[in-house]
Design a protein around this motif. Structure first.
Motif, PDB file in Angstrom:
ATOM      1  N   ASP A  36       0.827  -1.208   0.000  1.00  7.26           N
ATOM      2  CA  ASP A  36       0.000   0.000   0.000  1.00  7.26           C
ATOM      3  C   ASP A  36       0.872   1.273   0.000  1.00  7.26           C
ATOM      4  OD1 ASP A  36      -1.767   2.026   0.481  1.00  7.26           O
ATOM      5  OD2 ASP A  36      -2.437   1.293   2.444  1.00  7.26           O
ATOM      6  N   PRO A  37       0.770   2.109  -1.024  1.00  5.15           N
ATOM      7  CA  PRO A  37       1.571   3.333  -1.098  1.00  5.15           C
ATOM      8  C   PRO A  37       1.368   4.238   0.120  1.00  5.15           C
ATOM      9  CG  PRO A  37       0.310   3.026  -3.130  1.00  5.15           C
ATOM     10  CD  PRO A  37      -0.116   1.936  -2.190  1.00  5.15           C
ATOM     11  N   ASN A  38       0.183   4.209   0.684  1.00  8.37           N
ATOM     12  CA  ASN A  38      -0.080   5.014   1.884  1.00  8.37           C
ATOM     13  C   ASN A  38       0.823   4.582   3.030  1.00  8.37           C
ATOM     14  OD1 ASN A  38      -2.435   7.027   1.877  1.00  8.37           O
ATOM     15  ND2 ASN A  38      -3.162   5.340   0.607  1.00  8.37           N
ATOM     16  N   ALA A  39       0.984   3.259   3.172  1.00  7.28           N
ATOM     17  CA  ALA A  39       1.814   2.737   4.255  1.00  7.28           C
ATOM     18  C   ALA A  39       3.286   3.074   4.007  1.00  7.28           C
ATOM     19  CB  ALA A  39       1.628   1.224   4.365  1.00  7.28           C
ATOM     20  N   VAL A  40       3.711   2.961   2.749  1.00  5.09           N
ATOM     21  CA  VAL A  40       5.109   3.280   2.410  1.00  5.09           C
ATOM     22  C   VAL A  40       5.393   4.749   2.719  1.00  5.09           C
ATOM     23  CG1 VAL A  40       6.786   3.435   0.519  1.00  5.09           C
ATOM     24  CG2 VAL A  40       5.224   1.475   0.641  1.00  5.09           C
ATOM     25  N   LEU A  41       4.495   5.625   2.268  1.00  5.65           N
ATOM     26  CA  LEU A  41       4.723   7.052   2.518  1.00  5.65           C
ATOM     27  C   LEU A  41       4.691   7.361   4.015  1.00  5.65           C
ATOM     28  CD1 LEU A  41       5.203   9.950   1.611  1.00  5.65           C
ATOM     29  CD2 LEU A  41       2.726  10.212   1.318  1.00  5.65           C
ATOM     30  N   LYS A  68      -8.660   7.246 -10.070  1.00  7.08           N
ATOM     31  CA  LYS A  68      -7.861   6.468  -9.104  1.00  7.08           C
ATOM     32  C   LYS A  68      -6.585   7.215  -8.736  1.00  7.08           C
ATOM     33  CE  LYS A  68      -9.403   1.784  -9.810  1.00  7.08           C
ATOM     34  NZ  LYS A  68      -9.255   0.555 -10.565  1.00  7.08           N
ATOM     35  N   LYS A  69      -5.986   7.856  -9.729  1.00 12.42           N
ATOM     36  CA  LYS A  69      -4.776   8.652  -9.465  1.00 12.42           C
ATOM     37  C   LYS A  69      -5.120   9.826  -8.547  1.00 12.42           C
ATOM     38  CE  LYS A  69      -1.298  11.492 -11.782  1.00 12.42           C
ATOM     39  NZ  LYS A  69      -0.734  11.964 -13.050  1.00 12.42           N
ATOM     40  N   LEU A  70      -6.226  10.467  -8.860  1.00 11.52           N
ATOM     41  CA  LEU A  70      -6.664  11.607  -8.053  1.00 11.52           C
ATOM     42  C   LEU A  70      -6.915  11.190  -6.603  1.00 11.52           C
ATOM     43  CD1 LEU A  70      -7.599  14.561  -7.887  1.00 11.52           C
ATOM     44  CD2 LEU A  70      -9.842  13.818  -8.710  1.00 11.52           C
ATOM     45  N   GLN A  71      -7.582  10.076  -6.440  1.00 14.14           N
ATOM     46  CA  GLN A  71      -7.900   9.597  -5.093  1.00 14.14           C
ATOM     47  C   GLN A  71      -6.636   9.288  -4.294  1.00 14.14           C
ATOM     48  OE1 GLN A  71     -10.647   9.709  -3.472  1.00 14.14           O
ATOM     49  NE2 GLN A  71      -9.716   8.719  -1.674  1.00 14.14           N
ATOM     50  N   LEU A  72      -5.686   8.592  -4.936  1.00 14.76           N
ATOM     51  CA  LEU A  72      -4.435   8.288  -4.243  1.00 14.76           C
ATOM     52  C   LEU A  72      -3.693   9.590  -3.930  1.00 14.76           C
ATOM     53  CD1 LEU A  72      -2.307   6.339  -3.160  1.00 14.76           C
ATOM     54  CD2 LEU A  72      -1.353   6.193  -5.479  1.00 14.76           C
ATOM     55  N   GLY A  73      -3.697  10.508  -4.884  1.00 11.25           N
ATOM     56  CA  GLY A  73      -3.043  11.806  -4.670  1.00 11.25           C
ATOM     57  C   GLY A  73      -3.619  12.519  -3.456  1.00 11.25           C
ATOM     58  N   ARG A  74      -4.917  12.470  -3.308  1.00 16.22           N
ATOM     59  CA  ARG A  74      -5.571  13.125  -2.147  1.00 16.22           C
ATOM     60  C   ARG A  74      -5.106  12.487  -0.836  1.00 16.22           C
ATOM     61  NH1 ARG A  74     -11.174  13.340  -5.027  1.00 16.22           N
ATOM     62  NH2 ARG A  74     -11.185  15.458  -5.817  1.00 16.22           N
ATOM     63  N   GLU A  75      -5.050  11.153  -0.853  1.00  8.94           N
ATOM     64  CA  GLU A  75      -4.652  10.448   0.379  1.00  8.94           C
ATOM     65  C   GLU A  75      -3.211  10.790   0.763  1.00  8.94           C
ATOM     66  OE1 GLU A  75      -7.525   6.704  -0.871  1.00  8.94           O
ATOM     67  OE2 GLU A  75      -5.384   6.332  -0.580  1.00  8.94           O
ATOM     68  N   LEU A  76      -2.321  10.743  -0.241  1.00 10.59           N
ATOM     69  CA  LEU A  76      -0.906  11.013   0.040  1.00 10.59           C
ATOM     70  C   LEU A  76      -0.709  12.469   0.446  1.00 10.59           C
ATOM     71  CD1 LEU A  76       0.762   8.982  -2.884  1.00 10.59           C
ATOM     72  CD2 LEU A  76       0.244   8.214  -0.550  1.00 10.59           C
ATOM     73  N   ARG A  77      -1.482  13.342  -0.201  1.00  9.08           N
ATOM     74  CA  ARG A  77      -1.393  14.764   0.137  1.00  9.08           C
ATOM     75  C   ARG A  77      -1.726  15.002   1.625  1.00  9.08           C
ATOM     76  NH1 ARG A  77       0.069  18.522   1.392  1.00  9.08           N
ATOM     77  NH2 ARG A  77      -0.069  20.647   0.641  1.00  9.08           N
ATOM     78  N   GLU A  78      -2.779  14.344   2.068  1.00 12.55           N
ATOM     79  CA  GLU A  78      -3.201  14.531   3.462  1.00 12.55           C
ATOM     80  C   GLU A  78      -2.153  14.006   4.437  1.00 12.55           C
ATOM     81  OE1 GLU A  78      -5.390  16.575   4.591  1.00 12.55           O
ATOM     82  OE2 GLU A  78      -5.683  16.932   2.461  1.00 12.55           O
ATOM     83  N   ARG A  79      -1.493  12.933   4.070  1.00 12.56           N
ATOM     84  CA  ARG A  79      -0.437  12.393   4.949  1.00 12.56           C
ATOM     85  C   ARG A  79       0.700  13.386   5.085  1.00 12.56           C
ATOM     86  NH1 ARG A  79      -1.439   7.320   6.559  1.00 12.56           N
ATOM     87  NH2 ARG A  79      -3.160   6.393   5.393  1.00 12.56           N
ATOM     88  N   CYS A  80       1.080  14.004   3.962  1.00 10.61           N
ATOM     89  CA  CYS A  80       2.162  15.001   4.026  1.00 10.61           C
ATOM     90  C   CYS A  80       1.736  16.188   4.877  1.00 10.61           C
ATOM     91  CB  CYS A  80       2.538  15.470   2.616  1.00 10.61           C
ATOM     92  SG  CYS A  80       3.461  14.223   1.713  1.00 10.61           S
ATOM     93  N   ARG A  81       0.500  16.605   4.719  1.00 12.87           N
ATOM     94  CA  ARG A  81      -0.007  17.750   5.510  1.00 12.87           C
ATOM     95  C   ARG A  81       0.088  17.440   7.006  1.00 12.87           C
ATOM     96  NH1 ARG A  81      -3.253  21.456   2.888  1.00 12.87           N
ATOM     97  NH2 ARG A  81      -4.550  19.998   1.724  1.00 12.87           N
TER      98      ARG A  81
END
Ligand SMILES: Cc1ncc(COP(=O)(O)OP(=O)(O)O)c(N)n1
Ligand SMILES: Cc1ncsc1CCOP(=O)(O)O
Ligand SMILES: [Mg+2]
Length: 206
Positions: free
Chosen positions: A22-27, A52-65
């Motif tokens: 899961d990219p979320n877990a890696v990030l 799907k790209k947009l959705q993943l982008g949103r998730e990763l963006r929030e993690r960085c925030r």
């Protein structure tokens, strides 16, 4: 966001195509381990597109925030506003820097520089930093240019003593220090983290 060259120190780049899980877990692990900037690069074989790209982008963006780490988008200017990015990275074949700067006056902009000709003709005054490479051999980028070596960092530093430089391409825990010694302000890497058995250990060494 105000640019500061310290942000380039440990610059992690990733897309789902680079991850075995899961990219979320890696990030999340990379953020916890102290990366200083993240670039969302959803590109190449196996990458997501559209919703799907947009959705993943949103998730990763929030993690960085949540970790107060700058979030960059690679290439895809149309997602810059949607994802409220802090910065945009473009290469020589992407939207011209002049256009990117006109559209996004307040965002951090990075540009790839691989040759003297690119260095000579690029509007460096419009960018905040340059991505320099591929320094070492990499198999991560499908259309990678010829390896430029550490010498290329020395060459740019001699001509532009103050320009913020991040080294890219084949950066691993064993060679990251050599890019800094050559004059880079930081290192950017994909597989050094996505292929690491222990992300914390890899990020510490980097
Ligand atoms: C920090 C950083 N430096 C260089 C690149 C490469 O950009 P580009 O040459 O446009 O290639 P793609 O990444 O778009 O395939 C980068 N992404 N980040
Ligand atoms: C995006 C990019 N641009 C130049 S080399 C490269 C890939 C870097 O990947 P890795 O760190 O795994 O060599
Ligand atoms: Mg690009």
């Amino acid at each position: 966001m105000i640019f500061n060259r310290e942000l380039l120190r440990k610059y992690f780049i990733m897309g789902s195509q680079n991850c075995h899980r899961d990219p979320n877990a890696v990030l999340e692990e990379a953020l916890a381990a102290g990366i200083t900037t993240f670039q969302f690069r959803e590109k190449g074989t196996g990458s997501l597109s559209g919703e799907k790209k947009l959705q993943l982008g949103r998730e990763l963006r929030e993690r960085c925030r949540a970790h107060d780490v700058p979030f960059f988008i690679n290439d895809d200017i149309e997602l810059a506003e949607e994802l409220e990015v802090d910065g945009i990275h473009v290469g020589q074949d992407d939207m011209p820097v002049k256009e990117v700067r006109t559209r996004f006056s307040d965002k951090i902009i990075g540009l790839s520089i691989s040759t003297q000709e690119e260095l000579d003709r690029s509007p460096l005054e419009l960018v905040d930093y340059i991505g320099v490479g591929p320094i070492f051999t990499t198999s991560t980028k499908e259309d990678s240019k010829q390896t430029v070596g550490l010498e290329w960092i020395h060459t740019i530093r001699a001509q532009f003593p103050d320009i913020p430089i991040v080294a890219i391409g084949g950066i691993q825990t064993e060679n990251a220090h050599s890019a800094i010694e050559a004059g880079a302000d930081g290192v950017s890497f994909i597989t050094a983290v996505t292929e690491a058995d222990d992300i914390k250990e890899a990020a510490d060494k980097l």
